[in-house]
Design a protein around this motif. Structure first.
Motif, mmCIF file in Angstrom:
data_model
loop_
_atom_site.group_PDB
_atom_site.id
_atom_site.type_symbol
_atom_site.label_atom_id
_atom_site.label_comp_id
_atom_site.label_asym_id
_atom_site.label_seq_id
_atom_site.Cartn_x
_atom_site.Cartn_y
_atom_site.Cartn_z
ATOM 1 N N UNK A 1 0.779 -0.537 -0.362
ATOM 2 C CA UNK A 1 0.458 0.137 -0.082
ATOM 3 C C UNK A 1 0.967 1.446 0.253
ATOM 4 N N UNK A 2 1.322 1.410 0.262
ATOM 5 C CA UNK A 2 2.749 2.348 0.635
ATOM 6 C C UNK A 2 3.529 2.793 0.028
ATOM 7 N N UNK A 3 3.642 1.927 -1.328
ATOM 8 C CA UNK A 3 4.526 2.008 -2.185
ATOM 9 C C UNK A 3 3.484 2.845 -3.684
ATOM 10 N N UNK A 4 2.535 2.032 -3.688
ATOM 11 C CA UNK A 4 0.915 3.140 -4.237
ATOM 12 C C UNK A 4 0.677 4.021 -4.060
ATOM 13 N N UNK A 5 0.801 4.473 -2.419
ATOM 14 C CA UNK A 5 0.682 5.937 -2.122
ATOM 15 C C UNK A 5 1.702 6.598 -2.179
ATOM 16 N N UNK A 6 2.803 5.779 -1.706
ATOM 17 C CA UNK A 6 4.316 7.182 -2.370
ATOM 18 C C UNK A 6 4.356 6.998 -3.963
ATOM 19 N N UNK A 7 3.188 6.072 -5.143
ATOM 20 C CA UNK A 7 3.525 6.809 -6.528
ATOM 21 C C UNK A 7 2.482 8.007 -7.427
ATOM 22 N N UNK A 8 1.469 7.575 -6.114
ATOM 23 C CA UNK A 8 0.642 8.289 -6.523
ATOM 24 C C UNK A 8 -1.021 7.317 -6.761
ATOM 25 N N UNK A 9 -0.462 6.192 -6.718
ATOM 26 C CA UNK A 9 -1.298 5.416 -7.366
ATOM 27 C C UNK A 9 -2.635 5.487 -6.220
ATOM 28 N N UNK A 10 -2.431 5.085 -4.916
ATOM 29 C CA UNK A 10 -3.799 5.448 -4.523
ATOM 30 C C UNK A 10 -3.229 6.646 -3.493
ATOM 31 N N UNK A 11 -4.487 7.298 -2.444
ATOM 32 C CA UNK A 11 -4.314 7.424 -1.828
ATOM 33 C C UNK A 11 -5.304 7.752 -0.062
ATOM 34 N N UNK A 12 -4.817 8.228 0.741
ATOM 35 C CA UNK A 12 -5.518 8.373 2.028
ATOM 36 C C UNK A 12 -6.662 8.506 2.168
ATOM 37 N N UNK A 13 -7.629 7.801 2.144
ATOM 38 C CA UNK A 13 -8.711 8.837 2.891
ATOM 39 C C UNK A 13 -9.114 8.338 3.625
ATOM 40 N N UNK A 14 -10.680 9.053 4.250
ATOM 41 C CA UNK A 14 -11.311 8.782 5.409
ATOM 42 C C UNK A 14 -12.079 7.085 5.615
ATOM 43 N N UNK A 15 -11.113 6.434 6.572
ATOM 44 C CA UNK A 15 -11.478 5.392 6.674
ATOM 45 C C UNK A 15 -10.647 4.347 5.811
ATOM 46 N N UNK A 16 -9.757 5.055 4.981
ATOM 47 C CA UNK A 16 -8.779 3.742 4.023
ATOM 48 C C UNK A 16 -8.643 4.713 3.221
ATOM 49 N N UNK A 17 -8.652 4.162 1.901
ATOM 50 C CA UNK A 17 -8.251 4.289 0.571
ATOM 51 C C UNK A 17 -8.714 4.380 -0.485
ATOM 52 N N UNK A 18 -8.353 5.552 -0.973
ATOM 53 C CA UNK A 18 -9.184 5.537 -2.365
ATOM 54 C C UNK A 18 -8.002 5.089 -3.642
ATOM 55 N N UNK A 19 -8.902 5.349 -5.015
ATOM 56 C CA UNK A 19 -7.243 5.319 -6.048
ATOM 57 C C UNK A 19 -7.342 6.532 -6.064
ATOM 58 N N UNK A 20 -5.713 7.043 -6.421
ATOM 59 C CA UNK A 20 -5.236 8.348 -6.462
ATOM 60 C C UNK A 20 -5.061 9.353 -7.478
ATOM 61 N N UNK A 21 -4.437 10.245 -7.673
ATOM 62 C CA UNK A 21 -4.490 11.418 -9.066
ATOM 63 C C UNK A 21 -3.665 10.871 -10.278
ATOM 64 N N UNK A 22 -2.587 10.008 -9.883
ATOM 65 C CA UNK A 22 -1.818 9.027 -10.542
ATOM 66 C C UNK A 22 -2.684 8.154 -11.928
ATOM 67 N N UNK A 23 -3.589 8.497 -10.720
ATOM 68 C CA UNK A 23 -4.191 7.038 -11.762
ATOM 69 C C UNK A 23 -4.905 7.488 -12.932
ATOM 70 N N UNK A 24 -6.128 8.716 -12.113
ATOM 71 C CA UNK A 24 -6.720 9.377 -12.824
ATOM 72 C C UNK A 24 -5.745 10.509 -14.167
ATOM 73 N N UNK A 25 -4.803 10.745 -13.973
ATOM 74 C CA UNK A 25 -3.671 11.116 -14.630
ATOM 75 C C UNK A 25 -3.665 10.333 -16.266
ATOM 76 N N UNK A 26 -3.482 8.630 -15.687
ATOM 77 C CA UNK A 26 -3.430 7.945 -16.943
ATOM 78 C C UNK A 26 -4.671 7.848 -17.570
ATOM 79 N N UNK A 27 -5.682 7.894 -16.681
ATOM 80 C CA UNK A 27 -6.960 7.945 -17.368
ATOM 81 C C UNK A 27 -6.959 8.782 -18.891
ATOM 82 N N UNK A 28 -6.621 10.158 -18.422
ATOM 83 C CA UNK A 28 -6.968 11.495 -19.530
ATOM 84 C C UNK A 28 -5.794 11.334 -20.220
#
Length: 262
Positions: free
Chosen positions: A55-82
């Motif tokens: 998880x921390x590896x994905x957080x450090x690269x922006x693929x997921x990020x911390x959210x209330x009560x857990x983790x959610x997809x991060x900004x890097x995913x949305x950039x790749x989608x764009x």
């Protein structure tokens, strides 16, 4: 020798880490957009400490990020989608609705774009008829005959329309071809009000065309989708249904272009 014995293990570990990262990313869905670290570890079948390392590896690269009560997809995913959407060309975006339209009406579907006083066929989908029409990619069509050409001209800038129509006399192909610029301008006004163009016998005596405009993210008409068929294959009672199907296909492509360029 030592280096050679260690390399395969390191390679397997890199693959394992990548696979685990993908497994984590694929957990996120519209129904469950947030996962706790404990839930992720349980889904992976690994110890909680191991799960948190992934998880921390994905957080450090922006693929997921911390959210209330857990983790959610991060900004890097949305950039790749764009970037993925931006990489799609007009034909790539248009092809699925074109195939669906061809299956619905069982007629040739064309994707066209205007180039000066000509219209170019960018792509097409052909039905399974034994008698096929003579269209192909790169085929150049006149600006004053046929539904696709008239749709592309109807939403062009008025000054550009005047320039196109006044450059040289308009060519006649059949008795129904409009060669009078004023008559063609009147036709374009009607097409804009209707939202689609229907033509029969303007380019070829036996061909019926129905076209609708495709709009880019700015709302400008950038292309047209149309069907071309032997007029005898489409009864008058079915024409409204065909027109609606063409309009819906154009709207679907326009929507995808808007998403791509958002």
């Amino acid at each position: 020798m030592t280096g050679r014995t260690r390399a395969p293990g390191a390679y397997r570990e890199r693959n394992s880490t990548a696979d685990r990262a993908l497994d984590i990313l694929l957990l996120f869905t519209a129904d469950k957009p947030v996962w706790t670290g404990a839930e992720i570890g349980a889904q992976l079948g690994v110890a909680r400490s191991t799960g948190y390392r992934y998880i921390q590896s994905l957080v450090s690269t922006g693929f997921i990020e911390e959210a209330t009560n857990g983790f959610r997809l991060g900004p890097r995913i949305f950039e790749l989608s764009r970037l993925a959407r931006a990489g799609l060309g007009l034909t790539d975006v248009a092809m699925p609705p074109m195939r669906a339209l061809a299956a619905t009406v069982n007629e040739t579907v064309l994707l066209t774009r205007r180039s000066g006083r000509s219209v170019v066929c960018l792509d097409l989908v052909e039905p399974q008829h034994t008698v096929r029409l003579s269209y192909e990619r790169g085929h150049v069509l006149p600006i004053n005959a046929g539904a696709a050409a008239e749709v592309l001209l109807a939403w062009a800038d008025p000054a550009e329309v005047n320039s196109v129509l006044n450059q040289a006399p308009l060519e006649r192909f059949t008795a129904k071809t409009l060669t009078d610029p004023d008559a063609l301008r009147a036709r374009l006004v009607h097409i804009r009000k209707r939202g689609t163009a229907i033509s029969q016998g303007e380019l070829d005596d036996h061909i019926l065309g129905v076209a609708a405009p495709i709009r880019d993210a700015s709302g400008s008409v950038c292309a047209a989708i149309s069907i071309a068929a032997l007029a005898t294959r489409i009864p008058r009672a079915e024409l409204k249904n065909v027109e609606a199907a063409v309009r819906d296909a154009a709207a679907a492509i326009s929507h995808q272009l808007e998403l791509r360029d958002a």
